[in-house]
Design an enzyme around this catalytic site. Sequence first.
Site, PDB file in Angstrom:
ATOM      1  CB  SER A  36      -0.906   0.001   1.235  1.00  0.00           C
ATOM      2  OG  SER A  36      -1.528   1.266   1.336  1.00  0.00           O
TER       3      SER A  36
ATOM      4  N   GLY B 112       1.008  -1.602   4.293  1.00  0.00           N
ATOM      5  CA  GLY B 112       1.615  -0.287   4.104  1.00  0.00           C
ATOM      6  C   GLY B 112       2.864  -0.152   4.933  1.00  0.00           C
TER       7      GLY B 112
ATOM      8  CG  HIS C  71      -3.836  -1.551  -1.749  1.00  0.00           C
ATOM      9  ND1 HIS C  71      -4.978  -2.246  -2.103  1.00  0.00           N
ATOM     10  CD2 HIS C  71      -4.207  -0.715  -0.737  1.00  0.00           C
ATOM     11  CE1 HIS C  71      -5.987  -1.858  -1.332  1.00  0.00           C
ATOM     12  NE2 HIS C  71      -5.552  -0.918  -0.494  1.00  0.00           N
TER      13      HIS C  71
ATOM     14  CG  HIS D 241      -9.202   0.292  -0.769  1.00  0.00           C
ATOM     15  ND1 HIS D 241      -8.658   0.104   0.494  1.00  0.00           N
ATOM     16  CD2 HIS D 241     -10.543   0.396  -0.571  1.00  0.00           C
ATOM     17  CE1 HIS D 241      -9.627   0.077   1.399  1.00  0.00           C
ATOM     18  NE2 HIS D 241     -10.770   0.277   0.782  1.00  0.00           N
TER      19      HIS D 241
ATOM     20  CG  MET E  14      -8.405   7.421   1.498  1.00  0.00           C
ATOM     21  SD  MET E  14      -7.596   7.596   3.109  1.00  0.00           S
ATOM     22  CE  MET E  14      -6.757   6.021   3.250  1.00  0.00           C
TER      23      MET E  14
ATOM     24  CG  ASP F 257      -6.246  -2.560   3.216  1.00  0.00           C
ATOM     25  OD1 ASP F 257      -5.161  -2.260   3.739  1.00  0.00           O
ATOM     26  OD2 ASP F 257      -6.869  -1.803   2.443  1.00  0.00           O
TER      27      ASP F 257
HETATM   28  C1  DX5 Z   1      -6.431   2.058   5.210  1.00  0.00           C
HETATM   29  C2  DX5 Z   1      -5.908   1.568   3.892  1.00  0.00           C
HETATM   30  C3  DX5 Z   1      -4.788   0.604   3.977  1.00  0.00           C
HETATM   31  C4  DX5 Z   1      -3.554   1.128   4.677  1.00  0.00           C
HETATM   32  C5  DX5 Z   1      -2.925  -0.031   5.390  1.00  0.00           C
HETATM   33  O1  DX5 Z   1      -7.655   2.707   5.003  1.00  0.00           O
HETATM   34  O2  DX5 Z   1      -6.952   0.920   3.171  1.00  0.00           O
HETATM   35  O3  DX5 Z   1      -4.453   0.095   2.689  1.00  0.00           O
HETATM   36  O4  DX5 Z   1      -2.617   1.704   3.821  1.00  0.00           O
HETATM   37  O5  DX5 Z   1      -1.878   0.445   6.154  1.00  0.00           O
HETATM   38  P1  DX5 Z   1      -1.119  -0.464   7.236  1.00  0.00           P
HETATM   39  O6  DX5 Z   1      -0.601  -1.660   6.531  1.00  0.00           O
HETATM   40  O7  DX5 Z   1      -0.046   0.450   7.718  1.00  0.00           O
HETATM   41  O8  DX5 Z   1      -2.125  -0.813   8.301  1.00  0.00           O
HETATM   42 ZN    ZN Z   2      -6.489  -0.064   1.228  1.00  0.00          ZN
END
Ligand code: DX5
Ligand code: ZN
Length: 218
Positions: free
Chosen positions: A7, A196, A32, A65, A36, A174
């Site tokens: 991500s 991420g 990914h 996403h 938002m 995720d």
């Molecule tokens: C949150 C996102 C994730 C995020 C995950 O809304 O959809 O993809 O980047 O981040 P980590 O892996 O740091 O929890």
């Molecule tokens: Zn995501």
Amino acid sequence: MLEFCASILAADFARLGQDVGAAEAAGVDVFHIDVMDGHFVPTISFGPLVARALRGVTAKPLDVHLMVEVPQQFVPELAAIGVDRISVHREVPGGPDAALAAIHAAGLKAGLVLNPETPVEAAEPYLPLCDQILLMTVHPGRGGQAYLPGSSEKIAAMRALLQKAGSPAIIQVDGGLNAKTLPEARAAGADSFIMGSAVFGGDIRRNLQQLRQAAGMP
Ligand code: DX5
Ligand code: ZN
């Protein structure tokens, strides 16, 4: 099936190309892209322009996403950019039907996302339209949160539902995935791990080594 999706929300945006190159060299399978809009979730991240920039620097699949109120609005532009998969939330106002139809019309792989509080049964009517089901294992909107309790049980319930329905859709997870939580999510039946901070936080090559080890890969 087992795939690692990085991500880019957790990458260093000032050196995005280098971070993506390092992640690809370290063995990431998919990138990914968390879009938002500040409405569906309180945060604003980035839009199709960043997907376009990424398309120019990697041949790996791009997995978008959409955390936006009107996801179908973005599908034609993302398809023209050349992304491979687009996932939309079950919880969008008006439902995900229009967006799923637009994704299929564009010839892309379609995913349905469930928030932590949405039961797996809510995906059932959409299974014939889905190549992947994305289970949020944190509340959407930001990275770096902890894997929510109950997530692994939900993954197992989704695995059972897909089996019962005869659906070939893969299960993505995720949020809060790292070398500690990944084995549990994998044992529960997840196929695709979106990460991420566990990929981009610190040394990317070492992170991937640890994640591969946690997943029982050579
Ligand atoms: C949150 C996102 C994730 C995020 C995950 O809304 O959809 O993809 O980047 O981040 P980590 O892996 O740091 O929890
Ligand atoms: Zn995501």
